[in-house]
Design a protein around this motif. Sequence first.
Motif, PDB file in Angstrom:
ATOM      1  N   ILE A 202       0.863  -1.188   0.000  1.00  0.00           N
ATOM      2  CA  ILE A 202       0.000   0.000   0.000  1.00  0.00           C
ATOM      3  C   ILE A 202       0.896   1.234   0.000  1.00  0.00           C
ATOM      4  O   ILE A 202       1.786   1.348   0.853  1.00  0.00           O
ATOM      5  N   PRO A 203       0.704   2.170  -0.928  1.00  0.00           N
ATOM      6  CA  PRO A 203       1.541   3.376  -0.901  1.00  0.00           C
ATOM      7  C   PRO A 203       1.143   4.273   0.268  1.00  0.00           C
ATOM      8  O   PRO A 203      -0.036   4.406   0.574  1.00  0.00           O
ATOM      9  N   TYR A 204       2.142   4.861   0.911  1.00  0.00           N
ATOM     10  CA  TYR A 204       1.806   5.789   1.994  1.00  0.00           C
ATOM     11  C   TYR A 204       1.060   7.000   1.432  1.00  0.00           C
ATOM     12  O   TYR A 204       0.127   7.504   2.049  1.00  0.00           O
ATOM     13  N   ALA A 205       1.454   7.432   0.236  1.00  0.00           N
ATOM     14  CA  ALA A 205       0.805   8.582  -0.395  1.00  0.00           C
ATOM     15  C   ALA A 205       0.996   8.502  -1.902  1.00  0.00           C
ATOM     16  O   ALA A 205       1.903   7.820  -2.391  1.00  0.00           O
ATOM     17  N   LEU A 206       0.132   9.199  -2.632  1.00  0.00           N
ATOM     18  CA  LEU A 206       0.226   9.289  -4.086  1.00  0.00           C
ATOM     19  C   LEU A 206       0.544  10.721  -4.493  1.00  0.00           C
ATOM     20  O   LEU A 206       0.054  11.685  -3.879  1.00  0.00           O
ATOM     21  N   ALA A 207       1.349  10.854  -5.534  1.00  0.00           N
ATOM     22  CA  ALA A 207       1.655  12.170  -6.091  1.00  0.00           C
ATOM     23  C   ALA A 207       0.913  12.337  -7.408  1.00  0.00           C
ATOM     24  O   ALA A 207       1.039  11.503  -8.314  1.00  0.00           O
ATOM     25  N   ILE A 208       0.125  13.400  -7.471  1.00  0.00           N
ATOM     26  CA  ILE A 208      -0.552  13.784  -8.714  1.00  0.00           C
ATOM     27  C   ILE A 208       0.090  15.100  -9.125  1.00  0.00           C
ATOM     28  O   ILE A 208      -0.264  16.173  -8.641  1.00  0.00           O
ATOM     29  N   GLY A 209       1.084  15.008 -10.009  1.00  0.00           N
ATOM     30  CA  GLY A 209       1.894  16.193 -10.287  1.00  0.00           C
ATOM     31  C   GLY A 209       2.662  16.567  -9.018  1.00  0.00           C
ATOM     32  O   GLY A 209       3.369  15.744  -8.442  1.00  0.00           O
ATOM     33  N   VAL A 215      -2.743   8.158   1.355  1.00  0.00           N
ATOM     34  CA  VAL A 215      -3.555   6.952   1.163  1.00  0.00           C
ATOM     35  C   VAL A 215      -3.545   6.083   2.410  1.00  0.00           C
ATOM     36  O   VAL A 215      -4.587   5.573   2.832  1.00  0.00           O
ATOM     37  N   PHE A 216      -2.390   5.908   3.006  1.00  0.00           N
ATOM     38  CA  PHE A 216      -2.257   5.003   4.155  1.00  0.00           C
ATOM     39  C   PHE A 216      -3.105   5.489   5.321  1.00  0.00           C
ATOM     40  O   PHE A 216      -3.064   6.653   5.712  1.00  0.00           O
ATOM     41  N   ASP A 217      -3.902   4.572   5.864  1.00  0.00           N
ATOM     42  CA  ASP A 217      -4.758   4.850   7.012  1.00  0.00           C
ATOM     43  C   ASP A 217      -4.496   3.755   8.045  1.00  0.00           C
ATOM     44  O   ASP A 217      -4.849   2.593   7.819  1.00  0.00           O
ATOM     45  N   PRO A 218      -3.860   4.088   9.177  1.00  0.00           N
ATOM     46  CA  PRO A 218      -3.502   3.043  10.149  1.00  0.00           C
ATOM     47  C   PRO A 218      -4.691   2.297  10.725  1.00  0.00           C
ATOM     48  O   PRO A 218      -4.539   1.180  11.225  1.00  0.00           O
ATOM     49  N   GLU A 219      -5.895   2.882  10.656  1.00  0.00           N
ATOM     50  CA  GLU A 219      -7.074   2.175  11.148  1.00  0.00           C
ATOM     51  C   GLU A 219      -7.574   1.134  10.145  1.00  0.00           C
ATOM     52  O   GLU A 219      -8.322   0.227  10.513  1.00  0.00           O
ATOM     53  N   LEU A 220      -7.169   1.266   8.908  1.00  0.00           N
ATOM     54  CA  LEU A 220      -7.613   0.354   7.848  1.00  0.00           C
ATOM     55  C   LEU A 220      -6.492  -0.554   7.371  1.00  0.00           C
ATOM     56  O   LEU A 220      -6.700  -1.748   7.152  1.00  0.00           O
ATOM     57  N   HIS A 221      -5.320   0.019   7.198  1.00  0.00           N
ATOM     58  CA  HIS A 221      -4.190  -0.727   6.656  1.00  0.00           C
ATOM     59  C   HIS A 221      -3.326  -1.254   7.805  1.00  0.00           C
ATOM     60  O   HIS A 221      -2.647  -0.490   8.480  1.00  0.00           O
ATOM     61  N   HIS A 222      -3.383  -2.569   7.994  1.00  0.00           N
ATOM     62  CA  HIS A 222      -2.663  -3.195   9.103  1.00  0.00           C
ATOM     63  C   HIS A 222      -1.373  -3.808   8.563  1.00  0.00           C
ATOM     64  O   HIS A 222      -1.403  -4.766   7.784  1.00  0.00           O
ATOM     65  N   GLN A 223      -0.248  -3.233   8.989  1.00  0.00           N
ATOM     66  CA  GLN A 223       1.038  -3.679   8.485  1.00  0.00           C
ATOM     67  C   GLN A 223       1.356  -5.097   8.940  1.00  0.00           C
ATOM     68  O   GLN A 223       1.019  -5.505  10.048  1.00  0.00           O
ATOM     69  N   ALA A 275      -7.277  10.538   0.747  1.00  0.00           N
ATOM     70  CA  ALA A 275      -7.861   9.676  -0.281  1.00  0.00           C
ATOM     71  C   ALA A 275      -9.294   9.299   0.066  1.00  0.00           C
ATOM     72  O   ALA A 275      -9.638   9.160   1.244  1.00  0.00           O
ATOM     73  N   PRO A 276     -10.168   9.113  -0.933  1.00  0.00           N
ATOM     74  CA  PRO A 276     -11.526   8.624  -0.686  1.00  0.00           C
ATOM     75  C   PRO A 276     -11.497   7.152  -0.288  1.00  0.00           C
ATOM     76  O   PRO A 276     -10.480   6.462  -0.474  1.00  0.00           O
ATOM     77  N   LEU A 277     -12.608   6.678   0.242  1.00  0.00           N
ATOM     78  CA  LEU A 277     -12.613   5.319   0.804  1.00  0.00           C
ATOM     79  C   LEU A 277     -12.342   4.244  -0.240  1.00  0.00           C
ATOM     80  O   LEU A 277     -11.717   3.229   0.054  1.00  0.00           O
ATOM     81  N   GLN A 278     -12.801   4.440  -1.490  1.00  0.00           N
ATOM     82  CA  GLN A 278     -12.573   3.394  -2.493  1.00  0.00           C
ATOM     83  C   GLN A 278     -11.100   3.299  -2.888  1.00  0.00           C
ATOM     84  O   GLN A 278     -10.611   2.213  -3.231  1.00  0.00           O
ATOM     85  N   LEU A 279     -10.369   4.417  -2.834  1.00  0.00           N
ATOM     86  CA  LEU A 279      -8.936   4.382  -3.117  1.00  0.00           C
ATOM     87  C   LEU A 279      -8.191   3.683  -1.979  1.00  0.00           C
ATOM     88  O   LEU A 279      -7.277   2.881  -2.200  1.00  0.00           O
ATOM     89  N   LYS A 280      -8.593   3.948  -0.742  1.00  0.00           N
ATOM     90  CA  LYS A 280      -7.970   3.283   0.400  1.00  0.00           C
ATOM     91  C   LYS A 280      -8.230   1.771   0.382  1.00  0.00           C
ATOM     92  O   LYS A 280      -7.423   0.991   0.863  1.00  0.00           O
ATOM     93  N   ALA A 281      -9.385   1.375  -0.151  1.00  0.00           N
ATOM     94  CA  ALA A 281      -9.756  -0.045  -0.156  1.00  0.00           C
ATOM     95  C   ALA A 281      -9.200  -0.811  -1.349  1.00  0.00           C
ATOM     96  O   ALA A 281      -9.383  -2.024  -1.427  1.00  0.00           O
ATOM     97  N   ASN A 282      -8.516  -0.150  -2.257  1.00  0.00           N
ATOM     98  CA  ASN A 282      -7.965  -0.845  -3.426  1.00  0.00           C
ATOM     99  C   ASN A 282      -7.117  -2.036  -3.004  1.00  0.00           C
ATOM    100  O   ASN A 282      -6.389  -1.983  -2.007  1.00  0.00           O
ATOM    101  N   ASN A 283      -7.217  -3.110  -3.785  1.00  0.00           N
ATOM    102  CA  ASN A 283      -6.546  -4.387  -3.528  1.00  0.00           C
ATOM    103  C   ASN A 283      -7.117  -5.116  -2.317  1.00  0.00           C
ATOM    104  O   ASN A 283      -6.490  -6.037  -1.782  1.00  0.00           O
ATOM    105  N   GLY A 284      -8.302  -4.703  -1.882  1.00  0.00           N
ATOM    106  CA  GLY A 284      -8.949  -5.367  -0.766  1.00  0.00           C
ATOM    107  C   GLY A 284     -10.443  -5.482  -1.004  1.00  0.00           C
ATOM    108  O   GLY A 284     -10.901  -5.699  -2.124  1.00  0.00           O
TER     109      GLY A 284
END
Length: 440
Positions: A202-209, A215-223, A275-284
């Motif tokens: 999971i990327p910690y963050a995305l760069a758009i330009g 993106v990383f949310d510690p409540e959702l993404h469990h390392q 990030a919106p919730l669907q981006l955070k949930a990608n690959n899950g």
Amino acid sequence: MLQNNQQASLYQVEPSPRDVSPHAAVARRPTTIAETGLSESLLLDLLTKHLFTDGVLTREQLANKMGITGGILQGLLDTAKKLAWIENRQTTADGQMRYALSMAGDIHAKQAFAKNGYLGLAPVPLQQYTPICRQQSSRANPVTFEMLQQGLKALVLPEDLLYKIGPAMNSSRPVLIYGPPGTGKSYLCRHLNLALGDDVLIPYALAIGNEIIQVFDPELHHQVDLTENHNPLDLAQGHDPRWLRCHRPLRITGGELTAEMLEVRFDPYSRTYMAPLQLKANNGILLLDDLGRQRISAKQLFNRWIIPMEERRDFLGLQSGEHFEIPFELILLFSTNLDPKELVDEAFLRRLGYKIHFDALNEMLYRQIWFRVCEELQLHCPEEVFQYLLREYHQRCNKPLIPCYPRDLLGIISDQMSFMKLEPEVTRSLIDSAWSIYFV
């Protein structure tokens, strides 16, 4: 800011074939600024912001905080010195050089924060994120009956339900799970990611330009707790530290869902994007629970996601008006106890692909749940008392054998035992009392 224990690296070398893990092969460590896909100015801004926030840092600490290798970091430090933005400070006891901002660097860091308040690991550019996200799709390793059975072994389920859920998880189509309240729809969905059994980057963050979206949310993404026995200074191992190795995410949202949660959110005070919730949930897995009770109507929700549901891609926008495309690479589940035909029209139902109905259990499965909960609560229930429950209440009151009843009724009975200091044995009188309390 989050510190990744696997990011300690001062110098970078090319991974040797014997050391390339599956994740390192997916996201290899960059060795130059060009390979990061980011501009030098963005990385310099991030470096000065970290020094501004922490005061004095060693090169190793900066590498950990920025998620970049020592070779790239050294080039940034050299450039920052030429610009007179940083100064050397007294070395540590073990000889590590320490760095701090000069007055000019302090001014630049404040200007950088005024443009963008992001502070964390260096972001991953969108053009690098997209192929890796698609490569990590759960559909790349289809779920089998054995995988689903193993992942859900703690649940009591009709076997025919597994034969419906399994193919749905391998499909690219959304899944609607519906049925009466208490039939285990949400409970099952909350355990489905256990069947996937692997982890992803999971990327910690995305760069758009030059804009950065966290993106990383510690409540959702469990390392993942990594315990590999290798020398941390063996830099031929490991993936790009800007990506965090996590269990596949399971994002659940219910009545609190609003239209704003589906878009990139900008905080004008911190000047950061989330990030919106669907981006955070990608690959899950993304579960929209209690469909029809959200603060956004089901019709609005489906209108918003027509393209993502059919083409597996979504379109988002920034405050500047810039729009960009992201993968919609997730298992999308809807759960409701309302009549699906009252929520949306037939055209939307057709787009959902899989519609799976949950209903009451048969006596055998209901019995399994009842006595399993008794065991968990350390209660003894004689067979004649269980038969009394079935005969006098479920049959006479015409109450179906709903999966949630055993845990709810026995929970009330356990509370009564604690309050009245009773022996842990379920009796008819306790059944009578619990039933009268539970049902209106």
